[in-house]
Motif scaffolding. Sequence first.
Motif, PDB file in Angstrom:
ATOM      1  N   ALA A   1      47.145 -22.199  -5.132  1.00 29.24           N
ATOM      2  CA  ALA A   1      45.935 -21.839  -5.877  1.00 29.24           C
ATOM      3  C   ALA A   1      44.930 -22.981  -5.866  1.00 29.24           C
ATOM      4  O   ALA A   1      43.716 -22.757  -5.752  1.00 29.24           O
ATOM      5  CB  ALA A   1      46.298 -21.456  -7.314  1.00 29.24           C
TER       6      ALA A   1
ATOM      7  N   ALA B   1      42.601 -13.986  -8.733  1.00 38.61           N
ATOM      8  CA  ALA B   1      43.501 -15.100  -8.435  1.00 38.61           C
ATOM      9  C   ALA B   1      43.985 -15.775  -9.719  1.00 38.61           C
ATOM     10  O   ALA B   1      45.153 -16.177  -9.816  1.00 38.61           O
ATOM     11  CB  ALA B   1      42.799 -16.112  -7.537  1.00 38.61           C
TER      12      ALA B   1
ATOM     13  N   VAL C   1      41.157 -22.200  -6.893  1.00 38.06           N
ATOM     14  CA  VAL C   1      41.353 -21.379  -8.097  1.00 38.06           C
ATOM     15  C   VAL C   1      41.548 -22.272  -9.311  1.00 38.06           C
ATOM     16  O   VAL C   1      41.055 -22.000 -10.408  1.00 38.06           O
ATOM     17  CB  VAL C   1      42.562 -20.434  -7.919  1.00 38.06           C
TER      18      VAL C   1
END
Length: 269
Positions: free
Chosen positions: A171, A56, A176
Amino acid sequence: MDDWKKKAEDWWETSIIEMSPGVINYRGHPIQELIGNVSFPAMIWLMLRGELPSDAQADLLGHALVAAVDHGPQAPSIAIARMAATCGVGINNAMASAINVLGDVHGGAGEQAVAFYQEIDAMVGGELSRDSVAAALEKRSAIDKYVPGFGHRFHPVDPRAPRLLQLVEEAAAKGVVGGRFATIAQLIEATLAERKGKVIPMNIDGATAVVYAELGFAPPLCRGLFVLSRSVGILAHTWEQMQQGGRNKGPLPRDATWTYSGNRASSAS
């Protein structure tokens, strides 16, 4: 002899690559294990940071690199690449000519924006709010009125920025990245709009700076990342110009000469 050999081996000490006959290891990873298993953005991360990113993280870095690949021949670096190609130089020479003009004004705003976001973050501290960011921006503006990463001389709204911010938000929702620098950038944009009475939208430099700041890249590296990204466009335009041909093409067509503003010789009486 052994002392001389040790001195020679230590001359270019590096933790980046280990190489001997039949062995190539990047940051401790055999190249044959990286090939086919690691994306190019992940490889960039590994080389710069010394560790492999998550998929990611590599994806988000790749999104920023894709966004800044090209901006057409009106961008000085692209124009220079195409002009150099018509001078008969090799493809590497044309690319180097273009890359060499990616400086503070053309190509450096992403680095400046990351440093700017970090500065605002340090000034604000704790919880972010529109008032706290506005106060920090006011202090900074007293020193420097230039706000890197906002406004564009060509685009009323830079189409690349909203998409990158959307990807950062996605994200952040997945854990992330933290999302703090995205919030800072959006609050800066809101504060500028309030001050100016009109929207001064985030541009590509401001948006990629959000990505790079969220991913923890140091500001100077962000200029290098922009160079890596824009090199793709530079290569494409260089190659296209080589296919099109042309010799010694300057910045203007032959019948569109520049404006002369100097003295003129008086005509003979």
